[in-house]
Design a protein around this motif. Sequence first.
Motif, short mmCIF file in Angstrom:
data_model
loop_
_atom_site.label_atom_id
_atom_site.label_comp_id
_atom_site.label_asym_id
_atom_site.label_seq_id
_atom_site.Cartn_x
_atom_site.Cartn_y
_atom_site.Cartn_z
N PRO A 87 31.68 61.42 43.47
CA PRO A 87 32.21 60.35 44.33
C PRO A 87 33.69 60.59 44.64
O PRO A 87 34.34 61.42 44.03
N SER A 88 34.21 59.83 45.57
CA SER A 88 35.61 59.96 45.97
C SER A 88 36.54 59.50 44.84
O SER A 88 36.38 58.42 44.29
N ILE A 89 37.52 60.33 44.53
CA ILE A 89 38.47 59.99 43.47
C ILE A 89 39.54 59.01 43.97
O ILE A 89 40.11 58.27 43.17
N SER A 90 39.77 58.97 45.26
CA SER A 90 40.84 58.11 45.78
C SER A 90 40.54 56.62 45.55
O SER A 90 41.43 55.85 45.19
N ARG A 91 39.30 56.21 45.73
CA ARG A 91 38.95 54.81 45.48
C ARG A 91 39.08 54.48 43.99
O ARG A 91 39.51 53.40 43.63
N PHE A 92 38.69 55.42 43.13
CA PHE A 92 38.85 55.22 41.68
C PHE A 92 40.32 55.01 41.33
O PHE A 92 40.67 54.09 40.60
N LYS A 93 41.19 55.87 41.85
CA LYS A 93 42.62 55.75 41.55
C LYS A 93 43.18 54.43 42.07
O LYS A 93 43.99 53.78 41.40
N LEU A 94 42.77 54.04 43.26
CA LEU A 94 43.22 52.76 43.81
C LEU A 94 42.75 51.60 42.93
O LEU A 94 43.53 50.70 42.61
N CYS A 95 41.49 51.62 42.54
CA CYS A 95 40.94 50.53 41.73
C CYS A 95 41.57 50.46 40.35
O CYS A 95 41.81 49.37 39.82
N ILE A 96 41.87 51.59 39.76
CA ILE A 96 42.46 51.55 38.43
C ILE A 96 43.89 51.02 38.49
O ILE A 96 44.31 50.23 37.63
N MET A 97 44.61 51.37 39.53
CA MET A 97 45.96 50.83 39.69
C MET A 97 45.91 49.34 40.04
O MET A 97 46.74 48.55 39.59
N LEU A 98 44.92 48.96 40.82
CA LEU A 98 44.74 47.56 41.19
C LEU A 98 44.40 46.71 39.96
O LEU A 98 44.93 45.60 39.80
N SER A 99 43.53 47.21 39.10
CA SER A 99 43.18 46.44 37.90
C SER A 99 44.39 46.30 36.99
O SER A 99 44.60 45.24 36.39
N LEU A 100 45.21 47.34 36.89
CA LEU A 100 46.44 47.25 36.09
C LEU A 100 47.40 46.24 36.71
O LEU A 100 47.98 45.40 36.01
N ALA A 101 47.55 46.28 38.02
CA ALA A 101 48.46 45.35 38.71
C ALA A 101 48.01 43.90 38.55
O ALA A 101 48.84 43.00 38.33
N VAL A 102 46.70 43.65 38.64
CA VAL A 102 46.19 42.29 38.47
C VAL A 102 46.43 41.80 37.05
O VAL A 102 46.82 40.65 36.83
N ALA A 103 46.21 42.67 36.06
CA ALA A 103 46.42 42.27 34.66
C ALA A 103 47.89 41.94 34.41
O ALA A 103 48.22 40.94 33.77
N LEU A 126 41.60 37.15 40.85
CA LEU A 126 40.67 37.35 39.74
C LEU A 126 39.48 38.21 40.16
O LEU A 126 39.11 39.16 39.45
N VAL A 127 38.88 37.90 41.29
CA VAL A 127 37.72 38.67 41.76
C VAL A 127 38.12 40.11 42.05
O VAL A 127 37.37 41.05 41.73
N THR A 128 39.30 40.32 42.62
CA THR A 128 39.77 41.67 42.91
C THR A 128 39.94 42.46 41.62
O THR A 128 39.52 43.62 41.54
N GLY A 129 40.53 41.86 40.61
CA GLY A 129 40.72 42.55 39.33
C GLY A 129 39.40 42.88 38.66
O GLY A 129 39.22 43.98 38.13
#
Length: 189
Positions: A87-103, A126-129
């Motif tokens: 799968p695409s790594i760019s979406r993974f990187k975005l989501c992992i940074m997004l989850s850190l930012a939400v926390a 909350l839903v985004t995280g």
Amino acid sequence: MRMFLHIKHWQVFTLTFVVPALLFLVEISLASHSYSHYSNSLQAVNENLGVKLLTLLLHTACYAMVTVWYWVVGCNLHAISPKKTRPSISRFKLCIMLSLAVAIAADAAPLLGLHNVKGYAAFITLVTGIYAYIYCTLFIQKLVRAIESNDTPEEDDKAIFFILWLIFPLGIWFIQPRINSIFKRQKCA
């Protein structure tokens, strides 16, 4: 950072769960001893800016440890996974940074005076995280299964593996040995 690929499950558990738990106990202990004129230690934490900043810093460090583990494992598994199922790594990187930012944002909200945020903004955050965390979990799950089976993941134990990722501190006892064996095989090959 590649050390995360070869350390044992108890070491990952210690770094991502035991150390943060001990830091939290130290934080509460310091607050209760330093501010004994408050009725309880949680009131001291809530009313002192210095303690709030310390709390935010410690929590950010704990979130960062978990995020770094996810990042290193996800990126390195992506590099060795079969190209046809990658799968695409760019979406993974975005989501992992997004989850850190939400926390971090959730921890920083009371410090910034946003603890009474209600309605759509809090719900969307909350839903985004949650979405970002679940996506990262599924991404790594898919890569591990694809590497282990040299093809697309089978349906047999997808649910069990996903649940192990969601209950991260407990699931790590079963997941990290699989990751270790994958990279041990890669090193030998």
